[in-house]
Motif scaffolding. Structure first.
Motif, PDB file in Angstrom:
ATOM      1  N   ARG A  64       0.467   7.263  -8.519  1.00 18.70           N
ATOM      2  CA  ARG A  64       1.899   6.941  -8.543  1.00 18.70           C
ATOM      3  C   ARG A  64       2.461   6.793  -7.130  1.00 18.70           C
ATOM      4  O   ARG A  64       3.320   5.943  -6.877  1.00 18.70           O
ATOM      5  CB  ARG A  64       2.660   8.024  -9.319  1.00 18.70           C
ATOM      6  N   GLN A  65       1.946   7.608  -6.205  1.00 17.17           N
ATOM      7  CA  GLN A  65       2.407   7.511  -4.825  1.00 17.17           C
ATOM      8  C   GLN A  65       2.021   6.160  -4.215  1.00 17.17           C
ATOM      9  O   GLN A  65       2.800   5.552  -3.475  1.00 17.17           O
ATOM     10  CB  GLN A  65       1.814   8.645  -3.992  1.00 17.17           C
ATOM     11  N   LYS A  66       0.841   5.673  -4.524  1.00 19.78           N
ATOM     12  CA  LYS A  66       0.420   4.360  -4.027  1.00 19.78           C
ATOM     13  C   LYS A  66       1.279   3.244  -4.602  1.00 19.78           C
ATOM     14  O   LYS A  66       1.535   2.232  -3.939  1.00 19.78           O
ATOM     15  CB  LYS A  66      -1.049   4.120  -4.376  1.00 19.78           C
ATOM     16  N   ASN A  67       1.725   3.412  -5.826  1.00 18.29           N
ATOM     17  CA  ASN A  67       2.510   2.358  -6.477  1.00 18.29           C
ATOM     18  C   ASN A  67       3.934   2.277  -5.935  1.00 18.29           C
ATOM     19  O   ASN A  67       4.549   1.203  -6.004  1.00 18.29           O
ATOM     20  CB  ASN A  67       2.535   2.590  -7.986  1.00 18.29           C
ATOM     21  N   ILE A  89       9.327 -10.094   0.906  1.00 19.56           N
ATOM     22  CA  ILE A  89       9.525  -8.650   0.810  1.00 19.56           C
ATOM     23  C   ILE A  89       9.571  -8.292  -0.671  1.00 19.56           C
ATOM     24  O   ILE A  89      10.408  -8.812  -1.417  1.00 19.56           O
ATOM     25  CB  ILE A  89      10.827  -8.207   1.509  1.00 19.56           C
ATOM     26  N   GLU A  90       8.661  -7.406  -1.108  1.00 25.13           N
ATOM     27  CA  GLU A  90       8.551  -7.049  -2.518  1.00 25.13           C
ATOM     28  C   GLU A  90       8.661  -5.536  -2.682  1.00 25.13           C
ATOM     29  O   GLU A  90       7.989  -4.783  -1.975  1.00 25.13           O
ATOM     30  CB  GLU A  90       7.217  -7.533  -3.097  1.00 25.13           C
ATOM     31  N   GLY A  91       9.502  -5.111  -3.639  1.00 26.54           N
ATOM     32  CA  GLY A  91       9.642  -3.706  -3.962  1.00 26.54           C
ATOM     33  C   GLY A  91       8.851  -3.346  -5.204  1.00 26.54           C
ATOM     34  O   GLY A  91       8.829  -4.119  -6.174  1.00 26.54           O
ATOM     35  N   HIS A  92       8.192  -2.168  -5.189  1.00 22.31           N
ATOM     36  CA  HIS A  92       7.375  -1.707  -6.315  1.00 22.31           C
ATOM     37  C   HIS A  92       7.646  -0.225  -6.568  1.00 22.31           C
ATOM     38  O   HIS A  92       7.926   0.534  -5.631  1.00 22.31           O
ATOM     39  CB  HIS A  92       5.886  -1.905  -6.028  1.00 22.31           C
ATOM     40  N   THR A  93       7.557   0.168  -7.829  1.00 21.14           N
ATOM     41  CA  THR A  93       7.749   1.567  -8.199  1.00 21.14           C
ATOM     42  C   THR A  93       6.579   2.025  -9.075  1.00 21.14           C
ATOM     43  O   THR A  93       5.715   1.221  -9.453  1.00 21.14           O
ATOM     44  CB  THR A  93       9.052   1.761  -8.976  1.00 21.14           C
ATOM     45  N   ASP A  94       6.599   3.328  -9.417  1.00 17.32           N
ATOM     46  CA  ASP A  94       5.637   3.821 -10.399  1.00 17.32           C
ATOM     47  C   ASP A  94       6.231   3.648 -11.792  1.00 17.32           C
ATOM     48  O   ASP A  94       7.295   3.043 -11.971  1.00 17.32           O
ATOM     49  CB  ASP A  94       5.276   5.279 -10.111  1.00 17.32           C
ATOM     50  N   PRO A 106       0.904  -2.441 -10.355  1.00 19.55           N
ATOM     51  CA  PRO A 106       0.423  -1.200  -9.732  1.00 19.55           C
ATOM     52  C   PRO A 106      -0.862  -1.424  -8.944  1.00 19.55           C
ATOM     53  O   PRO A 106      -1.673  -2.300  -9.251  1.00 19.55           O
ATOM     54  CB  PRO A 106       0.170  -0.289 -10.934  1.00 19.55           C
ATOM     55  N   THR A 107      -1.032  -0.619  -7.910  1.00 18.39           N
ATOM     56  CA  THR A 107      -2.284  -0.604  -7.152  1.00 18.39           C
ATOM     57  C   THR A 107      -3.056   0.688  -7.375  1.00 18.39           C
ATOM     58  O   THR A 107      -4.202   0.801  -6.958  1.00 18.39           O
ATOM     59  CB  THR A 107      -2.000  -0.754  -5.646  1.00 18.39           C
ATOM     60  N   GLY A 108      -2.416   1.662  -8.022  1.00 20.61           N
ATOM     61  CA  GLY A 108      -3.048   2.936  -8.329  1.00 20.61           C
ATOM     62  C   GLY A 108      -2.836   3.302  -9.787  1.00 20.61           C
ATOM     63  O   GLY A 108      -2.162   2.602 -10.545  1.00 20.61           O
TER      64      GLY A 108
END
Length: 272
Positions: free
Chosen positions: A256-259, A192-197, A246-248
């Protein structure tokens, strides 16, 4: 007199380069020798046997002289070995059985069988999650994909959390419970991995930075699986990566929403 000597010298053949003729013949013989050796080293046994059998049937007498037989006219050395008799049907059957054994693949080990079984489980897991997403019309909130490391389930932060918070929304419980029911029988690790912008957290936030926020969000999902669904803690791992993966594009609102996401990955590995 001088003119005669000069004429004799002119008519006398030049023998200085005659050694080149012998040298060229030697090189030619060596080339022929190596060609013959190469051809003999690549002898096709099947074609050889076919040719010898054809010659024997044509002349209808004698053995193959090439195989130290008596020859076509029977005048060869009588003390040399005669060709062995033609193979019987039993030998042919033996050859066929040996060919079949050679073509039969070796049995798989227990670990190989376990990996194959796990691949089937991961495929079924992916199909069930995709069907769940389609039935509940969650295509814009949840995305599932088959990656080399495993089956990745990406959940948008809007589906799980409020802005700047790490407490799970009540509406996300149904989906997380569904995932927990699928994870219960898996013999592998769930990451389980958490990501932000890249936008810093606000001053009013209880989190120091995006590292703490991303880690807390991943931990909230993990806590749900362990505390609410009673899954084995040994089957999980979690981490927070802030805005480092990031993915976006962080320069756009959509990027930012994708990230801002939580990725749950069912890893391709067996428990020891």
């Amino acid at each position: 007199m001088r003119s005669r000597n000069r004429q004799r010298r002119q008519n006398k053949p030049d023998t200085r380069d005659r050694w080149m003729i012998t040298y060229a013949d030697l090189i030619t013989l060596l080339l022929i020798f190596f060609v013959i050796m190469f051809a003999m080293s690549r002898l096709d046994i099947e074609k050889y046997e076919t040719i010898t059998q054809s010659l024997q049937l044509t002349f209808k007498s004698g053995d193959s002289l090439l195989e130290k037989g008596n020859g076509i006219l029977g005048t060869a050395d009588p003390y040399t070995q005669v060709n062995p008799p033609a193979t019987s049907g039993k030998d042919d059957e033996g050859d066929k059985s040996s060919d079949v054994k050679a073509d039969t693949p070796a049995p798989m080990t227990e670990r190989e069988l376990a990996f194959r079984e796990q691949e089937e489980e991961l495929l079924n897991l992916m199909n069930m999650i995709q069907q769940y997403i389609k039935d509940n019309k969650l295509e814009d909130q949840i995305h599932v994909s088959d990656l080399p490391k495993g089956i990745s389930i990406t959940l948008s932060d809007r589906f799980l959390f409020d802005v700047g918070r790490a407490d799970l929304k009540e509406d996300s419980a149904k989906t997380l419970a569904k995932l927990a029911s699928l994870f219960r029988t898996l013999d592998t690790i769930v990451s389980i991995e958490g990501h932000t912008d890249s936008v810093p957290v606000g001053e009013a936030s209880k989190f120091k930075d995006n590292w703490e926020l991303s880690g807390a969000r991943a931990l909230s999902v993990l806590r749900y699986f362990i505390d609410q669904e009673d899954l084995d803690p040994a089957g999980f791992q979690y981490a927070g990566y802030a805005d480092t993966r990031p993915t976006g594009d962080n320069d756009t609102a959509d990027g930012r929403q994708k990230n801002r996401r939580v990725e749950i990955t069912v890893l391709r590995q067996l428990q020891q």
